[in-house]
Design an enzyme around this catalytic site. Structure first.
Site, PDB file in Angstrom:
ATOM      1  N   HIS A 101      16.031  15.381 -21.788  1.00 48.57           N
ATOM      2  CA  HIS A 101      15.588  16.039 -20.557  1.00 48.57           C
ATOM      3  C   HIS A 101      14.066  16.108 -20.608  1.00 48.57           C
ATOM      4  O   HIS A 101      13.489  16.820 -21.438  1.00 48.57           O
ATOM      5  CB  HIS A 101      16.189  17.444 -20.452  1.00 48.57           C
ATOM      6  CG  HIS A 101      16.088  18.051 -19.091  1.00 48.57           C
ATOM      7  ND1 HIS A 101      14.886  18.442 -18.546  1.00 48.57           N
ATOM      8  CD2 HIS A 101      17.046  18.341 -18.170  1.00 48.57           C
ATOM      9  CE1 HIS A 101      15.101  18.950 -17.344  1.00 48.57           C
ATOM     10  NE2 HIS A 101      16.400  18.892 -17.083  1.00 48.57           N
ATOM     11  N   ASP A 102      13.408  15.365 -19.726  1.00 50.12           N
ATOM     12  CA  ASP A 102      11.960  15.235 -19.815  1.00 50.12           C
ATOM     13  C   ASP A 102      11.208  16.541 -19.557  1.00 50.12           C
ATOM     14  O   ASP A 102      10.207  16.834 -20.211  1.00 50.12           O
ATOM     15  CB  ASP A 102      11.455  14.131 -18.872  1.00 50.12           C
ATOM     16  CG  ASP A 102      12.083  14.172 -17.503  1.00 50.12           C
ATOM     17  OD1 ASP A 102      12.759  15.162 -17.169  1.00 50.12           O
ATOM     18  OD2 ASP A 102      11.921  13.188 -16.748  1.00 50.12           O
ATOM     19  N   THR A 139      13.328  26.068 -11.960  1.00 48.84           N
ATOM     20  CA  THR A 139      14.206  24.938 -12.149  1.00 48.84           C
ATOM     21  C   THR A 139      13.323  23.714 -12.369  1.00 48.84           C
ATOM     22  O   THR A 139      12.137  23.715 -11.995  1.00 48.84           O
ATOM     23  CB  THR A 139      15.125  24.742 -10.930  1.00 48.84           C
ATOM     24  OG1 THR A 139      16.030  23.668 -11.194  1.00 48.84           O
ATOM     25  CG2 THR A 139      14.321  24.413  -9.681  1.00 48.84           C
ATOM     26  N   SER A 140      13.878  22.677 -12.956  1.00 42.41           N
ATOM     27  CA  SER A 140      13.054  21.493 -13.257  1.00 42.41           C
ATOM     28  C   SER A 140      12.360  20.949 -12.019  1.00 42.41           C
ATOM     29  O   SER A 140      11.221  20.472 -12.077  1.00 42.41           O
ATOM     30  CB  SER A 140      13.922  20.397 -13.883  1.00 42.41           C
ATOM     31  OG  SER A 140      14.436  20.812 -15.117  1.00 42.41           O
ATOM     32  N   HIS A 188       1.230 -19.000  21.248  1.00 45.85           N
ATOM     33  CA  HIS A 188       2.398 -19.848  21.014  1.00 45.85           C
ATOM     34  C   HIS A 188       2.000 -21.137  20.294  1.00 45.85           C
ATOM     35  O   HIS A 188       2.656 -22.179  20.443  1.00 45.85           O
ATOM     36  CB  HIS A 188       3.115 -20.184  22.327  1.00 45.85           C
ATOM     37  CG  HIS A 188       3.445 -18.977  23.148  1.00 45.85           C
ATOM     38  ND1 HIS A 188       4.528 -18.172  22.900  1.00 45.85           N
ATOM     39  CD2 HIS A 188       2.782 -18.407  24.190  1.00 45.85           C
ATOM     40  CE1 HIS A 188       4.546 -17.181  23.765  1.00 45.85           C
ATOM     41  NE2 HIS A 188       3.501 -17.285  24.549  1.00 45.85           N
ATOM     42  N   SER A 313      -4.917 -27.853  -7.605  1.00 43.41           N
ATOM     43  CA  SER A 313      -3.649 -28.557  -7.750  1.00 43.41           C
ATOM     44  C   SER A 313      -3.670 -29.291  -9.074  1.00 43.41           C
ATOM     45  O   SER A 313      -4.704 -29.820  -9.491  1.00 43.41           O
ATOM     46  CB  SER A 313      -3.452 -29.550  -6.602  1.00 43.41           C
ATOM     47  OG  SER A 313      -2.414 -30.453  -6.881  1.00 43.41           O
ATOM     48  N   LYS A 319      -8.139 -30.252  -3.871  1.00 40.16           N
ATOM     49  CA  LYS A 319      -7.579 -29.121  -3.139  1.00 40.16           C
ATOM     50  C   LYS A 319      -8.195 -27.782  -3.552  1.00 40.16           C
ATOM     51  O   LYS A 319      -8.452 -27.526  -4.725  1.00 40.16           O
ATOM     52  CB  LYS A 319      -6.067 -29.047  -3.343  1.00 40.16           C
ATOM     53  CG  LYS A 319      -5.304 -30.197  -2.709  1.00 40.16           C
ATOM     54  CD  LYS A 319      -3.817 -29.990  -2.835  1.00 40.16           C
ATOM     55  CE  LYS A 319      -3.356 -28.880  -1.924  1.00 40.16           C
ATOM     56  NZ  LYS A 319      -1.903 -28.654  -2.019  1.00 40.16           N
ATOM     57  N   VAL A 320      -8.425 -26.945  -2.518  1.00 40.18           N
ATOM     58  CA  VAL A 320      -8.773 -25.537  -2.722  1.00 40.18           C
ATOM     59  C   VAL A 320      -7.684 -24.745  -1.998  1.00 40.18           C
ATOM     60  O   VAL A 320      -7.714 -24.574  -0.783  1.00 40.18           O
ATOM     61  CB  VAL A 320     -10.169 -25.196  -2.155  1.00 40.18           C
ATOM     62  CG1 VAL A 320     -10.491 -23.725  -2.428  1.00 40.18           C
ATOM     63  CG2 VAL A 320     -11.237 -26.109  -2.743  1.00 40.18           C
ATOM     64  N   SER A 358      15.513  11.316  -8.463  1.00 37.76           N
ATOM     65  CA  SER A 358      14.810  11.244  -9.741  1.00 37.76           C
ATOM     66  C   SER A 358      14.600   9.796 -10.174  1.00 37.76           C
ATOM     67  O   SER A 358      13.495   9.388 -10.535  1.00 37.76           O
ATOM     68  CB  SER A 358      15.600  12.005 -10.809  1.00 37.76           C
ATOM     69  OG  SER A 358      14.958  11.928 -12.061  1.00 37.76           O
ATOM     70  N   THR A 359      15.657   9.003 -10.112  1.00 42.97           N
ATOM     71  CA  THR A 359      15.556   7.589 -10.475  1.00 42.97           C
ATOM     72  C   THR A 359      14.664   6.838  -9.496  1.00 42.97           C
ATOM     73  O   THR A 359      13.814   6.024  -9.886  1.00 42.97           O
ATOM     74  CB  THR A 359      16.964   6.964 -10.502  1.00 42.97           C
ATOM     75  OG1 THR A 359      17.741   7.614 -11.509  1.00 42.97           O
ATOM     76  CG2 THR A 359      16.899   5.475 -10.789  1.00 42.97           C
TER      77      THR A 359
END
Length: 481
Positions: A101-102, A139-140, A188, A313, A319-320, A358-359
């Site tokens: 329990h952390d 409480t936690s 478009h 590449s 190529k850049v 918590s998770t």
């Protein structure tokens, strides 16, 4: 050899491996040790408030048998989270292996520090006998919600927002610099009414600026009210204390958060959903920007400065590649998926408490980490591009048909004024320009074929694709930042 046998440990996530140098600023706020440091801070500040009292009771101790802490004792307690480093992390981990329990491990860690207080403060200090005061009536989730809120607030205000603002500021500077630089629009994917590069960048400045305002105004809520939000244990232990006033003073005055008076065991996390929704929205605007810039580079509107020594590449040396924008796209998508999950999951809890939150909240760092990585890549990419003015001018000069819009609109105005020969303006222009390659001479001949007065004809003939930009330059000044 197993990779897991190699020391130091090999990172599973690219955030802590390949990209660690870019995401490391978040470690100070959103790592597990950072969260435990804030838990320690919340616990000791709660002790100090209980011992030294709250404003409404004249700063008298809330509980009998507890003397107000001296300046030295308060300083000692506040130094505990500040000194939480490598040794503290290891000590906490040892306790957590026992407690599973952390938060309980945090409590025991503080107990150890209280026991050692005599070494610093001498034998007369009351701190070693105040272990019972640690986590009193809590409480936690009283500790967790405040700690997480402070961690997230720090990460957003000190890391994420400055990185996002740097992009807005750079875009704003480029918008001003190129406010009058004409550019062919594409609607478009087809040539459309010209604009200016500055105005198109200003659109993003305005969109992002609005989100910055929302995120800066975000409330970070917190609560400290017991196992189901009723102050039941508090009242049972000390009925004469004004626990509502104590709670509010602690959350707002000591923790720097907005007090939430009505909760179950957990703070309801609505503020987190609001914040993550706003950051996710910002991510999507930035994703749109990354895609647009990528396509502008492909089209030749922007040229890239090659990174010295970098390979574009493995087989095509010329190529850049626009890899920074591609990297930003991918990481923004990952961030959005996590943020959207957080925002959706955290607002639900079964009755008064379940542990799904918590998770889930352990992934806040990853959600913001992918966003921060994208921000860094976007900033680097934007700093390494410049307008290709020759290509932009050639593109405009090759699309004289975009002047069909102003000509047919001028014809409409003449028809409304009663001038004969201006009927069906849209259709006349469409017949000339749709599906044809149009030159400047074609446009001038068409204008001459219509019964415009001399002044109007001259004004229309003076239009060119690079001058037909309306009020684009003026609109740059309307950005929200």
């Amino acid at each position: 050899m197993q990779l897991t046998d190699i020391s130091p440990a090999i990172a599973l996530s690219p955030l802590d491996g390949r990209y660690q140098t870019q995401t490391s600023p978040l470690v100070e706020y959103l790592s597990e040790p950072a969260l435990n440091r804030e838990r320690i801070r919340v616990e000791v500040e709660w002790m100090i408030l209980l011992a030294n009292g709250y404003a409404a009771n004249g700063d008298q101790s809330v509980l009998d048998g507890v003397e107000p802490l001296s300046d030295e004792e308060r300083r000692y307690l506040r130094d505990i989270p500040e000194a939480f480093g490598k040794e503290g992390i290891a000590a906490h981990a040892t306790y957590e292996k026992i407690t599973h329990h952390d938060v309980k491990a945090v409590e025991y860690y503080i107990d150890d520090q209280l026991e050692r207080a005599v070494e610093t403060l001498g034998p007369d200090t009351q701190l070693p006998r105040l272990k019972t005061l640690v986590h009193f009536a809590c409480t936690s989730e009283d500790i967790n919600n405040l700690s997480i809120a402070r961690c997230v607030k720090g990460a957003v205000e000190h890391v994420w927002l400055p990185a996002a603002q740097a992009i807005v500021d750079l875009l704003a500077a480029k918008a001003q610099e190129h406010r009058t630089l004409p550019m062919l629009s594409m609607t478009h994917g087809q040539p459309a009414t010209p604009t200016t590069l500055g105005k198109e960048l200003a659109v993003y400045v305005h969109r992002l600026g609005r989100q910055m305002i929302h995120i800066r105004a975000q409330e970070y809520l917190g609560k400290i009210n017991g196992a189901t939000g009723t102050f039941g244990a508090h009242v049972a232990a000390r009925p004469q204390a004004d626990w509502i006033a104590i709670s509010r003073e602690f959350v707002e005055g000591r923790m720097g958060l907005t007090w939430n008076p009505l909760t179950t065991q957990i703070e309801s996390h609505d503020w987190q959903a609001e914040l993550y929704g706003a950051i996710s929205h910002t991510n999507r605007i930035l994703h749109n920007l990354a895609v647009d810039i990528w396509m502008y580079i492909s089209r030749g509107v922007f040229a890239q400065e090659p990174v010295k020594g970098a390979t574009g590449s493995s087989t095509m040396p010329h190529k850049v590649n626009p890899i920074r924008f591609e990297n930003a796209e991918a990481n923004l998508e990952l961030s959005c998926s996590l943020l959207d999950t957080l925002a959706t999951t955290l607002v639900e809890s079964r009755w008064q408490r379940d542990l799904t939150d918590s998770t889930t909240q352990r992934n806040i760092g990853s959600a913001l980490g992918y966003s921060l990585l994208a921000l860094n890549n976007l900033l680097g990419g934007l700093q390494a591009i410049h307008p290709n003015t020759h290509a932009m001018a050639a593109e405009l000069d090759g699309n004289w048909e975009v002047l069909g819009e102003p000509i047919q609109t001028a014809m409409r105005a003449e028809e409304l004024a009663g001038k004969p020969g201006m009927d069906h303006p849209y259709e006349q222009v469409k017949a000339l320009m749709r599906g044809h390659a149009i030159s400047q001479r074609d446009v001038e001949r068409f204008i001459d074929s219509l019964p415009f007065d001399e002044q109007t004809a001259r004004r229309l003939k003076e239009l060119t694709p690079d001058s037909y930009v309306g009020l684009a330059a003026q609109l740059v000044d309307y950005t929200t930042r």
